[in-house]
Write a protein that holds these residues in place. Structure first.
Motif, PDB file in Angstrom:
ATOM      1  N   VAL A 111       6.069   7.603 -13.111  1.00  0.00           N
ATOM      2  CA  VAL A 111       5.571   6.228 -13.266  1.00  0.00           C
ATOM      3  C   VAL A 111       5.526   5.679 -11.491  1.00  0.00           C
ATOM      4  CG1 VAL A 111       6.066   4.112 -13.855  1.00  0.00           C
ATOM      5  CG2 VAL A 111       6.486   5.852 -15.307  1.00  0.00           C
ATOM      6  N   HIS A 112       4.410   5.369 -11.222  1.00  0.00           N
ATOM      7  CA  HIS A 112       4.325   4.817  -9.870  1.00  0.00           C
ATOM      8  C   HIS A 112       4.016   3.128  -9.693  1.00  0.00           C
ATOM      9  CE1 HIS A 112       4.228   9.203  -8.991  1.00  0.00           C
ATOM     10  NE2 HIS A 112       4.401   8.828  -7.774  1.00  0.00           N
ATOM     11  N   ILE A 113       4.470   2.542  -8.927  1.00  0.00           N
ATOM     12  CA  ILE A 113       3.949   1.051  -8.623  1.00  0.00           C
ATOM     13  C   ILE A 113       3.597   1.057  -7.138  1.00  0.00           C
ATOM     14  CG2 ILE A 113       5.423   0.084 -10.268  1.00  0.00           C
ATOM     15  CD1 ILE A 113       7.259  -0.923  -7.714  1.00  0.00           C
ATOM     16  N   THR A 114       2.386   0.386  -6.884  1.00  0.00           N
ATOM     17  CA  THR A 114       2.016   0.150  -5.645  1.00  0.00           C
ATOM     18  C   THR A 114       1.737  -1.542  -5.505  1.00  0.00           C
ATOM     19  OG1 THR A 114       0.689   2.004  -5.641  1.00  0.00           O
ATOM     20  CG2 THR A 114       0.262   0.738  -3.604  1.00  0.00           C
ATOM     21  N   PHE A 115       1.971  -1.955  -4.259  1.00  0.00           N
ATOM     22  CA  PHE A 115       1.941  -3.595  -4.157  1.00  0.00           C
ATOM     23  C   PHE A 115       0.712  -3.697  -2.978  1.00  0.00           C
ATOM     24  CE2 PHE A 115       6.352  -3.775  -5.021  1.00  0.00           C
ATOM     25  CZ  PHE A 115       6.421  -4.477  -6.030  1.00  0.00           C
ATOM     26  N   PHE A 116      -0.386  -4.458  -3.423  1.00  0.00           N
ATOM     27  CA  PHE A 116      -1.436  -4.608  -2.604  1.00  0.00           C
ATOM     28  C   PHE A 116      -1.419  -6.233  -2.387  1.00  0.00           C
ATOM     29  CE2 PHE A 116      -2.503  -1.227  -5.196  1.00  0.00           C
ATOM     30  CZ  PHE A 116      -3.176  -0.286  -4.347  1.00  0.00           C
ATOM     31  N   ASP A 117      -1.810  -6.476  -0.866  1.00  0.00           N
ATOM     32  CA  ASP A 117      -1.824  -7.998  -0.747  1.00  0.00           C
ATOM     33  C   ASP A 117      -2.378  -8.818  -1.769  1.00  0.00           C
ATOM     34  OD1 ASP A 117      -1.344 -10.207   0.669  1.00  0.00           O
ATOM     35  OD2 ASP A 117      -1.672  -9.304   2.688  1.00  0.00           O
ATOM     36  N   ALA A 118      -2.062  -9.817  -2.141  1.00  0.00           N
ATOM     37  CA  ALA A 118      -2.617 -10.749  -3.190  1.00  0.00           C
ATOM     38  C   ALA A 118      -3.155 -12.035  -2.280  1.00  0.00           C
ATOM     39  CB  ALA A 118      -2.037 -11.023  -4.187  1.00  0.00           C
ATOM     40  N   GLY A 119      -2.798 -12.257  -1.116  1.00  0.00           N
ATOM     41  CA  GLY A 119      -3.170 -13.219  -0.225  1.00  0.00           C
ATOM     42  C   GLY A 119      -3.176 -14.663  -0.794  1.00  0.00           C
ATOM     43  N   HIS A 120      -1.936 -14.885  -1.485  1.00  0.00           N
ATOM     44  CA  HIS A 120      -1.599 -16.081  -2.376  1.00  0.00           C
ATOM     45  C   HIS A 120      -0.483 -16.970  -1.626  1.00  0.00           C
ATOM     46  CE1 HIS A 120      -0.596 -18.984  -5.636  1.00  0.00           C
ATOM     47  NE2 HIS A 120       0.909 -18.110  -5.498  1.00  0.00           N
ATOM     48  N   ILE A 121       0.688 -16.220  -1.343  1.00  0.00           N
ATOM     49  CA  ILE A 121       1.643 -16.862  -0.391  1.00  0.00           C
ATOM     50  C   ILE A 121       2.346 -15.589   0.501  1.00  0.00           C
ATOM     51  CG2 ILE A 121       2.342 -18.812  -1.674  1.00  0.00           C
ATOM     52  CD1 ILE A 121       5.059 -17.135  -2.441  1.00  0.00           C
ATOM     53  N   LEU A 122       2.999 -15.866   1.346  1.00  0.00           N
ATOM     54  CA  LEU A 122       3.594 -14.781   2.179  1.00  0.00           C
ATOM     55  C   LEU A 122       4.328 -13.684   1.508  1.00  0.00           C
ATOM     56  CD1 LEU A 122       4.178 -14.448   5.596  1.00  0.00           C
ATOM     57  CD2 LEU A 122       6.417 -14.748   4.670  1.00  0.00           C
ATOM     58  N   GLY A 123       3.874 -12.571   1.397  1.00  0.00           N
ATOM     59  CA  GLY A 123       4.519 -11.311   0.677  1.00  0.00           C
ATOM     60  C   GLY A 123       4.096 -11.334  -0.821  1.00  0.00           C
ATOM     61  N   ASN A 183       0.873  -1.245   0.096  1.00  0.00           N
ATOM     62  CA  ASN A 183       0.041   0.025   0.052  1.00  0.00           C
ATOM     63  C   ASN A 183       0.824   1.353   0.042  1.00  0.00           C
ATOM     64  OD1 ASN A 183      -2.552  -1.630   0.519  1.00  0.00           O
ATOM     65  ND2 ASN A 183      -1.739  -1.926   2.518  1.00  0.00           N
ATOM     66  N   HIS A 184       2.022   1.346  -0.455  1.00  0.00           N
ATOM     67  CA  HIS A 184       2.889   2.470  -0.329  1.00  0.00           C
ATOM     68  C   HIS A 184       3.297   2.594  -2.019  1.00  0.00           C
ATOM     69  CE1 HIS A 184       6.419   4.789   0.505  1.00  0.00           C
ATOM     70  NE2 HIS A 184       7.068   3.993  -0.310  1.00  0.00           N
ATOM     71  N   SER A 185       2.903   3.764  -2.350  1.00  0.00           N
ATOM     72  CA  SER A 185       3.021   3.975  -3.758  1.00  0.00           C
ATOM     73  C   SER A 185       4.569   4.761  -3.928  1.00  0.00           C
ATOM     74  CB  SER A 185       2.145   5.328  -4.222  1.00  0.00           C
ATOM     75  OG  SER A 185       2.258   5.589  -5.570  1.00  0.00           O
ATOM     76  N   LEU A 186       5.362   4.071  -4.802  1.00  0.00           N
ATOM     77  CA  LEU A 186       6.607   4.541  -5.156  1.00  0.00           C
ATOM     78  C   LEU A 186       6.860   5.040  -6.376  1.00  0.00           C
ATOM     79  CD1 LEU A 186       9.554   4.459  -3.423  1.00  0.00           C
ATOM     80  CD2 LEU A 186       9.740   2.117  -4.763  1.00  0.00           C
ATOM     81  N   GLU A 187       7.488   5.933  -6.443  1.00  0.00           N
ATOM     82  CA  GLU A 187       7.761   6.546  -7.931  1.00  0.00           C
ATOM     83  C   GLU A 187       9.173   5.860  -8.496  1.00  0.00           C
ATOM     84  OE1 GLU A 187       8.470  10.829  -8.337  1.00  0.00           O
ATOM     85  OE2 GLU A 187       7.206  10.733 -10.441  1.00  0.00           O
ATOM     86  N   ILE A 188       9.016   5.230  -9.756  1.00  0.00           N
ATOM     87  CA  ILE A 188      10.208   4.271  -9.923  1.00  0.00           C
ATOM     88  C   ILE A 188      10.727   4.910 -10.995  1.00  0.00           C
ATOM     89  CG2 ILE A 188       9.611   2.258  -8.945  1.00  0.00           C
ATOM     90  CD1 ILE A 188       8.820   1.408 -11.832  1.00  0.00           C
ATOM     91  N   ALA A 189      10.092   5.751 -11.746  1.00  0.00           N
ATOM     92  CA  ALA A 189      10.624   6.792 -12.876  1.00  0.00           C
ATOM     93  C   ALA A 189       9.780   8.045 -12.838  1.00  0.00           C
ATOM     94  CB  ALA A 189      10.668   6.023 -14.127  1.00  0.00           C
ATOM     95  N   ARG A 190      10.111   8.980 -13.321  1.00  0.00           N
ATOM     96  CA  ARG A 190       9.698  10.259 -13.566  1.00  0.00           C
ATOM     97  C   ARG A 190       8.059   9.888 -13.831  1.00  0.00           C
ATOM     98  NH1 ARG A 190      10.019  15.518 -16.731  1.00  0.00           N
ATOM     99  NH2 ARG A 190       8.491  16.836 -15.351  1.00  0.00           N
TER     100      ARG A 190
END
Ligand SMILES: [Zn+2]
Length: 465
Positions: free
Chosen positions: A153-165, A144-151
Motif C-alpha cells: 500500500v503506497h501513498i503519494t502527495f501531489f501539489d493541489a495548489g489550494h493553500i501552502l502544503g 511526489n514521493h511514493s511511500l509504502e505505508i503498509a505492505r
C-alpha cells in the motif's frame, strides 16, 4: 477496496473517509464538523469506527474542516501515524493547539451558563494538550514521493495548489495481486493563486474522489482583487481613512499580504502601514516563510528580485501581539490597512476594528471571501444600513468593497479542466466536499466529459470497488 463516506459528503465541512484496502485501514482526513453547536459537538466527539483499528491516517491539508478532529482521534486511542506534507505538518503545529484553546474557551463559557442553571459541566471536545500530543504522530513527507505505508500500500502527495502544503492523495495498493489506484483531489486550488503553485495535472487512477465546493459556479478573475485593493488604497490615502480586511488566518491573509507586497514592489501602490492583528495569522505567516519549496515560479522570481533578508515582504508587516496593541490601533494615525481574523467577522479582534471603523465614510471594509448567511461579514457585504456588533447598533457608513476573485478553491470550469484528460481511464468517481446542488452539478459535468460511473455518496454510505 472499500470506501466509507463518514463526513464531507453533501456538505463542505467535517471531511472524513475510511479506505480499506489490502487489510489496511486508512483514515483519509479527520476534519472538524462545524454547524449547530450541540450537533457539532456530538458528531465530532463520537467516531463511527474503532479508533484503535486505524493503521494510517492521511491528511490532504491543514484547514480545520480536514484536520481539526485529529487531537480527538488520538485522544480516543488511535496510535497510527498521520501522514501529510511537511508544510501541512508545520501549519497544524500552530492551528491544532489554537483550535484546542478555542474548544476549551467555548466550553468554559458554556459551563458558566450551565453552572448558573445548576447543570454539571461539560468537557471540551479536546484541549490544547491533546492537540500537542496528536502532533507527535504526524509524519511529514515531500510531494511526489511514493511511500509504502503498509505492505503493498503506497501513498503519494501531489501539489493541489489550494493553500501552502495542500495535496491531492494517490493511494495505490495491490488486492490479490491486482493493482488498484484511488485518487483523492483534496481541496483543489484555483489556478493563478498567489504564492502556491497551480494544481498538479490529474495523475492517472482507477477511482476518483473529487471535491465540488464550486461545482456549479465560476469565479471572476483573480485580478479583480488586485485592482480592487489598489483602488481601495488610493481612496483611503486621499481621504485619510483606513481599510479593514476580515480574513482567515491561514491562506487568505498571506495571499493579501503577498499581493500588497508585490504591488508595492512594482510601484503600483505607495507604502502604507499594514497591521496583521491575529496571533494565529502571525504564526502561520512564519510557516509560509519557512516553506519556499511550495512557492510557484512567480513568487520565487519576486523573491530573487527583492532583498533576500525580506522574503515575501512579510517582515514589513506590523504584527499586533496583544490586546493593548490592538486597541491602540483605534487612535493610531491613518491611512493604514488592518487585516484581522475571523474571515466572516463572526469572532475575534476584527469585530473591535469594525466597530470603530464602520461609522466613518472615509474608511473601507474590504470583503475578500464568501460570507455565510447570518454572519456579521454577510450583513456588511449586503450593506445593511445598521449592523449589530457586541450587542450594540452601529450605522454602516464606511465604503464596502467586495473581492470575490480570491477563492482558494477551483471553480466548476477549473475542476472539469483538471479532470477532463482522465475521463476514459476512470472506472468510478465519487463527488464529495460540496453542498448537494454543486455536487450534482459537477457530477453531471463529469458525465458529459465521458466519466462512466459518477456517484454523489451520502453520509454513511459504503462502496465496494
Ligand atoms: Zn481547504
Amino acid at each position: 477496496m472499500i470506501i466509507t463516506f463518514l463526513g464531507g459528503v453533501g456538505t463542505v465541512t467535517g471531511s472524513m473517509y475510511l479506505v480499506h484496502t489490502n487489510r489496511t485501514n486508512i483514515l483519509l482526513e479527520c476534519g472538524l464538523f462545524q454547524g449547530k453547536r450541540q450537533e457539532s459537538y456530538d458528531r465530532n466527539k463520537h467516531f463511527d469506527f474503532d479508533t484503535r483499528q486505524i493503521d494510517a491516517v492521511v491528511l490532504s491539508h491543514a484547514h480545520i474542516d480536514h484536520s481539526g478532529n485529529l487531537p480527538n482521534l488520538v485522544a480516543q486511542g488511535c496510535t497510527a501515524p498521520i501522514y501529510t506534507t511537511h508544510a501541512t505538518r508545520d501549519l497544524c503545529a500552530s492551528m491544532l493547539p489554537d483550535s484546542g484553546r478555542i474548544q476549551e474557551s467555548d466550553v468554559a463559557y458554556a459551563n458558566k451558563k450551565r453552572a448558573r442553571k445548576g447543570e454539571p459541566p461539560v468537557a471540551p471536545l479536546y484541549t490544547e494538550d491533546d492537540a500537542l500530543y496528536a502532533l507527535q504522530r504526524i509524519v511529514g513527507i515531500g510531494y511526489n514521493h511514493s511511500l509504502e505505508i503498509a505492505r503493498d500500500v503506497h501513498i503519494t502527495f501531489f501539489d493541489a495548489g489550494h493553500i501552502l502544503g495542500s495535496a491531492m492523495v494517490l493511494i495505490e495498493s495491490k488486492e490479490r495481486g491486482r493493482p488498484v489506484r484511488l485518487l483523492f483531489s483534496g481541496d483543489l486550488g484555483q489556478p493563478g493563486l498567489s504564492i502556491v503553485r497551480d494544481p498538479t495535472p490529474m495523475p492517472p487512477s482507477d477511482y476518483l474522489m473529487i471535491e465540488s465546493t464550486y461545482g456549479d459556479r465560476e469565479h471572476p478573475e483573480v485580478n479583480d482583487g488586485r485592482e480592487l485593493l489598489a483602488g481601495a488604497i488610493n481612496h483611503v490615502i486621499k481621504r485619510d481613512g483606513r481599510i479593514i480586511i476580515p480574513a482567515f488566518a491561514v491562506g487568505r491573509t498571506q495571499e493579501i499580504v503577498y499581493t500588497l507586497h508585490e504591488m508595492h514592489y512594482k510601484g503600483q501602490i505607495p507604502d502604507i502601514p499594514i497591521y496583521v492583528d491575529s496571533p494565529l495569522a502571525m504564526n502561520v505567516t512564519e510557516v509560509f516563510r519557512q516553506h519556499p519549496e511550495c512557492y510557484d515560479r512567480e513568487t520565487r522570481l519576486l523573491l530573487e528580485a527583492v532583498e533576500s533578508s525580506d522574503p515575501l515582504g512579510f517582515r514589513r508587516l506590523k504584527y499586533v501581539r496583544n490586546v493593548e496593541e490592538s486597541k491602540a490601533l483605534n487612535t493610531a494615525p491613518n491611512p493604514m490597512i488592518i487585516i484581522s481574523a475571523s474571515g466572516m467577522a463572526e469572532a475575534g479582534r476584527v469585530q473591535h476594528h469594525l466597530k470603530h471603523a464602520i461609522t466613518n465614510p472615509n474608511n473601507i471594509v474590504l470583503i475578500t471571501g464568501w460570507q455565510a448567511p447570518n454572519t456579521l461579514g454577510r450583513r456588511i457585504a449586503e450593506r445593511e444600513p445598521v449592523v449589530r456588533i457586541f450587542g450594540e447598533e452601529f450605522p454602516l457608513r464606511a465604503d464596502v468593497r467586495i473581492a470575490y476573485g480570491y477563492s482558494a478553491h477551483a471553480d466548476r470550469q477549473n475542476l472539469l479542466d483538471w479532470a477532463g484528460p482522465q475521463s476514459t481511464a476512470n472506472q468510478a468517481t465519487f463527488v464529495v466536499h460540496g453542498d448537494p446542488q454543486p455536487a450534482q452539478a459537477l457530477a453531471n459535468g463529469l458525465r458529459e466529459l465521458g466519466y462512466r460511473r459518477v456517484e454523489v455518496p451520502t453520509r454513511g454510505e459504503v462502496v465496494k470497488l
